[in-house]
Every structure is written in structure tokens, then in C-alpha cells.
Design an enzyme around this catalytic site. Structure first.
Site, mmCIF file in Angstrom:
data_model
loop_
_atom_site.group_PDB
_atom_site.id
_atom_site.type_symbol
_atom_site.label_atom_id
_atom_site.label_comp_id
_atom_site.label_asym_id
_atom_site.label_seq_id
_atom_site.Cartn_x
_atom_site.Cartn_y
_atom_site.Cartn_z
ATOM 1 N N LYS A 108 0.827 -1.225 0.000
ATOM 2 C CA LYS A 108 0.000 0.000 0.000
ATOM 3 C C LYS A 108 0.851 1.260 0.000
ATOM 4 O O LYS A 108 0.335 2.370 -0.077
ATOM 5 C CB LYS A 108 -0.914 0.004 1.238
ATOM 6 C CG LYS A 108 -2.118 -0.929 1.094
ATOM 7 C CD LYS A 108 -3.196 -0.615 2.128
ATOM 8 C CE LYS A 108 -2.743 -0.938 3.526
ATOM 9 N NZ LYS A 108 -3.739 -1.097 4.552
ATOM 10 N N LYS A 154 -11.989 -15.395 9.206
ATOM 11 C CA LYS A 154 -12.727 -14.183 9.584
ATOM 12 C C LYS A 154 -12.170 -12.982 8.832
ATOM 13 O O LYS A 154 -12.895 -12.110 8.393
ATOM 14 C CB LYS A 154 -12.594 -13.953 11.097
ATOM 15 C CG LYS A 154 -13.293 -15.018 11.929
ATOM 16 C CD LYS A 154 -12.916 -14.972 13.405
ATOM 17 C CE LYS A 154 -12.025 -16.124 13.827
ATOM 18 N NZ LYS A 154 -11.960 -16.442 15.244
ATOM 19 N N LYS A 203 -8.685 -19.983 2.007
ATOM 20 C CA LYS A 203 -8.909 -20.543 3.337
ATOM 21 C C LYS A 203 -10.053 -19.809 4.034
ATOM 22 O O LYS A 203 -10.115 -18.571 3.963
ATOM 23 C CB LYS A 203 -7.619 -20.385 4.162
ATOM 24 C CG LYS A 203 -7.704 -21.033 5.524
ATOM 25 C CD LYS A 203 -6.592 -20.562 6.450
ATOM 26 C CE LYS A 203 -6.953 -19.269 7.131
ATOM 27 N NZ LYS A 203 -6.298 -18.999 8.407
HETATM 28 P P1 TYM Z 1 -8.137 -18.961 15.490
HETATM 29 O O1 TYM Z 1 -9.008 -18.396 16.546
HETATM 30 O O2 TYM Z 1 -7.825 -18.116 14.303
HETATM 31 O O3 TYM Z 1 -8.715 -20.316 14.961
HETATM 32 C C1 TYM Z 1 -9.131 -21.320 15.858
HETATM 33 C C2 TYM Z 1 -8.803 -22.694 15.296
HETATM 34 O O4 TYM Z 1 -9.506 -22.894 14.067
HETATM 35 C C3 TYM Z 1 -8.592 -23.315 13.063
HETATM 36 N N1 TYM Z 1 -9.032 -22.802 11.752
HETATM 37 C C4 TYM Z 1 -9.090 -23.558 10.651
HETATM 38 N N2 TYM Z 1 -8.818 -24.851 10.431
HETATM 39 C C5 TYM Z 1 -8.982 -25.322 9.168
HETATM 40 N N3 TYM Z 1 -9.426 -24.547 8.143
HETATM 41 C C6 TYM Z 1 -9.722 -23.245 8.318
HETATM 42 N N4 TYM Z 1 -10.166 -22.512 7.306
HETATM 43 C C7 TYM Z 1 -9.546 -22.690 9.623
HETATM 44 N N5 TYM Z 1 -9.730 -21.448 10.150
HETATM 45 C C8 TYM Z 1 -9.407 -21.550 11.460
HETATM 46 C C9 TYM Z 1 -7.261 -22.697 13.465
HETATM 47 O O5 TYM Z 1 -6.187 -23.383 12.852
HETATM 48 C C10 TYM Z 1 -7.312 -22.870 14.964
HETATM 49 O O6 TYM Z 1 -6.898 -24.175 15.334
HETATM 50 N N6 TYM Z 1 -3.617 -18.490 17.525
HETATM 51 C C11 TYM Z 1 -4.841 -19.270 17.570
HETATM 52 C C12 TYM Z 1 -5.503 -19.291 18.929
HETATM 53 C C13 TYM Z 1 -4.599 -19.751 20.015
HETATM 54 C C14 TYM Z 1 -4.140 -21.080 20.226
HETATM 55 C C15 TYM Z 1 -3.310 -21.020 21.377
HETATM 56 C C16 TYM Z 1 -4.362 -22.285 19.577
HETATM 57 C C17 TYM Z 1 -4.052 -18.959 20.987
HETATM 58 N N7 TYM Z 1 -3.294 -19.721 21.796
HETATM 59 C C18 TYM Z 1 -2.689 -22.186 21.887
HETATM 60 C C19 TYM Z 1 -3.723 -23.433 20.064
HETATM 61 C C20 TYM Z 1 -2.913 -23.360 21.196
HETATM 62 C C21 TYM Z 1 -5.810 -18.651 16.584
HETATM 63 O O7 TYM Z 1 -5.753 -17.479 16.300
HETATM 64 O O8 TYM Z 1 -6.777 -19.495 16.129
#
Ligand code: TYM
Length: 331
Positions: free
Chosen positions: A119, A203, A200
Site C-alpha cells: 500500500k 474471519k 482458506k
Molecule cells: P483462530 O481463533 O484463528 O482459529 C481457531 C482454530 O480454528 C482453526 N481454523 C481452521 N482450520 C482449518 N481450516 C480453516 N479454514 C480454519 N480457520 C481456522 C485454526 O487453525 C485454529 O486451530 N492463535 C490461535 C488461537 C490460540 C491457540 C493457542 C491455539 C491462541 N493460543 C494455543 C492453540 C494453542 C488462533 O488465532 O486461532
């Protein structure tokens, strides 16, 4: 002693079927064999959610989503990240062992920088330290509970590898296993659930099929799936269709085979394919949605469950911090 499964979800918006198949369903499956610790990553959400009412409500929505999907709080330690201050203490300790260069290589941070550069903005515009140090807090979430396996979608694997790197360098420094090294548990068939536009489901791409919307909205959302311009008559390849990929998540083997045949035979338009998808999605989500509505109607009861989970979690978290402090000479 049973092994430990742990995972978390960031309450930044509606839960969607990517979360369900990528994390919730495999995590609940693991509760049969593992001691499970599942949580709402609310401090992670603070990096982007600045509307207090919105955040307050998404925290409950994600918690209710877990319970509606079948999490049994008698069997799983279920809590909010923000209720475990030891996590933040551990994160501070992990920081001392985390190379800045490791954080520079994190996908989410790199993507944010790239977007700014494209950007023509300042490289670091809009990037807060919460985003930059995100993998450290996530490593603390995981390591504090001596986790063996972390069920997640593919997008989170790099974060778990970073948690391994950080824990390994700490163990190497003290010449003993102070911290357990976690492994990612990614299911091959649900590692990346596609969204409405084929990218993918996420959100941040605004391409999600939410888990808990009324039937009418669910149908409308599914009808928005992007398709190519093939006519009704043309045979279609189920293996390259994201509508069919989604269908497979919800339908049994006989249904999958029957519909694949109709794709290949021609005579079925994309509108019909979407209707078939809607039917199986709705069949699966209706009972979950009903349980969700019931849980959301009693927030104090939901909060109580989370508080009880935190009470069980805190002594375990405190023991890890104590172990690390002792190894570090801060005891
Ligand atoms: P988050 O909140 O973005 O997503 C939650 C979980 O959903 C999975 N996910 C998907 N799996 C397959 N296909 C998709 N399109 C898809 N979209 C989301 C993510 O892989 C995730 O498992 N950083 C993490 C949250 C977190 C966490 C942790 C997870 C914080 N601390 C410790 C495990 C362990 C996150 O932002 O996920």
C-alpha cells in the site's frame, strides 16, 4: 498418566466451520484418550478487538460454541486465558529466550508488513506489539499446561513450531527438561477448510460459513459460494469443487458417492449443488445451534463453568512457572 491435549480459539468473531472442523471437532475427539485443556484466547483477541461490548460478547459466543459442540466441562478443563495470570508471567520468561528474528519470520507479522509495503504505507503501520509477540504468548498458552498435542488447523502449525523452538532453547540452556515440547495435531482432511471464495475460510477474508446463524441466513451464505461458469448440462468434477469439498465434511460415504455421481453425469447446476450442501450442513448444525441458543440464554451459568475451569487450571499453571523459576534461579 494420560497425555495432555490443549487448544484455544481467539474470540474475534463468529465461530465458523473452519474452526469447527480444523480445531473443535478433532479436539473433542481427542478427549477420549487425552486429558484436555481447552480455552478462549481472549487476550489474543485484544490485539484487534477494541470494542468492549463486542469482545465481551464474542468471548461468550466462543465459549458457548465449544459447549454446544459437545465439550463436557466435567471432563475437560475449560477456561478463559485471561483468568490464568500465570500464562502472562510465563510469556515474560519465554521472551527472554526468544530471538527477535524468530518473530520477524512469523507468517501473520510478515503478511501485515507486506500489506503495508504494497500500500506504500510505513512498514509497521497498524502493527502493535501484541501482534509482533503473538507467538510468544501462544507458546506460553501451550507450554504452561505441559501439552503433548495441540489440535489446530494448518495455519497454526508455524506457531507451534515456534513454541517448540523456544522450549527447546530453554531446556538446552538449563541442561534439563524444564518445559515439555508440544506437537501439532493437524488432521489431513480438515487442515484447511475452504471459504466461500475458495481461499482458506477466515474471519479476516470475510468468506466464512458461520456455525450459529438462523437457517435462512445459512442458506443465503451457502448460495454465495463462488462458482465457475459451467452450464447445468456440463459434467462437473467433484474433486476440484470446493462445494463438494465442504459437502464431504458433513455427508456420509454413501451420500458422497451418490452426489459425486450426479456431478460427473452432468445435468446438475451449481445452484442444486449448493442446495445439497445446505441440506447436509443444516442437518448437522441444527442440534448444535439449538444447544448454543440455550447456553447463550444463561450467561451467568456459562461464566460459572469458565470460572470453575480456571480454578482447576491455575494450580497446574503455577507449578510450571515455579519449575521454570527454580531452574532459572528465581526461586
Ligand atoms: P483462530 O481463533 O484463528 O482459529 C481457531 C482454530 O480454528 C482453526 N481454523 C481452521 N482450520 C482449518 N481450516 C480453516 N479454514 C480454519 N480457520 C481456522 C485454526 O487453525 C485454529 O486451530 N492463535 C490461535 C488461537 C490460540 C491457540 C493457542 C491455539 C491462541 N493460543 C494455543 C492453540 C494453542 C488462533 O488465532 O486461532
Amino acid at each position: 498418566m494420560k497425555k495432555i491435549s490443549l487448544t484455544g480459539i481467539k474470540p474475534t468473531g463468529d465461530l465458523h466451520i473452519g474452526n469447527y472442523f480444523g480445531a473443535i471437532k478433532p479436539a473433542l475427539e481427542l478427549t477420549k484418550e487425552y486429558d484436555a485443556r481447552y480455552f478462549i484466547a481472549d487476550y489474543h483477541a485484544l490485539n484487534t478487538m477494541r470494542d468492549p461490548k463486542g469482545l465481551n460478547s464474542t468471548i461468550r459466543q466462543v465459549a458457548a460454541g465449544w459447549l454446544a459442540s459437545g465439550l463436557d466441562p466435567e471432563k475437560v478443563i475449560f477456561y478463559r486465558q485471561s483468568s490464568i495470570p500465570e500464562v502472562f508471567e510465563l510469556a515474560t520468561m519465554l521472551m527472554a529466550f526468544t530471538a527477535k528474528g524468530l518473530m520477524n519470520r512469523a507468517h501473520a507479522y510478515k503478511a501485515a508488513i507486506q500489506e503495508n509495503n504494497e500500500k506504500g504505507d510505513d512498514t509497521d503501520a497498524g502493527i502493535n506489539m501484541g501482534l509482533f509477540t503473538y507467538p510468544i504468548l501462544m507458546a506460553a498458552d501451550i507450554i504452561i499446561f505441559d501439552s503433548d498435542i495441540v489440535p489446530v488447523g494448518k495455519d497454526q502449525v508455524q506457531h507451534i513450531e515456534m513454541a517448540q523452538d523456544i522450549a527447546q532453547s530453554i531446556n538446552a540452556n538449563y541442561g534439563q527438561q524444564v518445559l515439555k515440547i508440544p506437537q501439532a495435531g493437524v488432521q489431513e482432511d480438515s487442515a484447511v477448510i475452504p471459504g466461500l471464495d475458495g481461499r482458506k475460510m477466515s474471519k479476516s477474508y470475510n468468506n466464512v460459513i458461520p456455525l450459529f446463524v438462523p437457517e435462512k441466513t445459512l442458506r443465503k451464505t451457502i448460495m454465495r459460494i463462488t462458482t465457475n461458469s459451467q452450464s447445468v448440462e456440463e459434467p462437473k468434477d467433484p474433486d476440484t469443487s470446493q462445494i463438494f469439498q465442504l459437502y464431504k465434511l458433513f455427508a456420509d460415504a454413501a451420500e458422497q458417492e451418490a452426489l459425486a455421481g450426479r456431478y460427473r453425469a452432468g445435468g446438475m447446476g451449481w445452484g442444486d449443488a449448493k442446495e445439497e450442501l445446505f441440506q447436509v450442513v443444516n442437518r448437522c448444525l441444527t442440534p448444535i445451534r439449538e444447544r448454543y441458543d440455550t447456553i447463550m440464554a444463561d450467561i451467568p451459568a456459562l461464566d460459572k463453568i469458565l470460572e470453575q475451569g480456571a480454578e482447576k487450571a491455575r494450580p497446574i499453571a503455577a507449578a510450571t512457572v515455579k519449575r521454570f523459576r527454580k531452574a532459572a534461579g528465581i526461586d
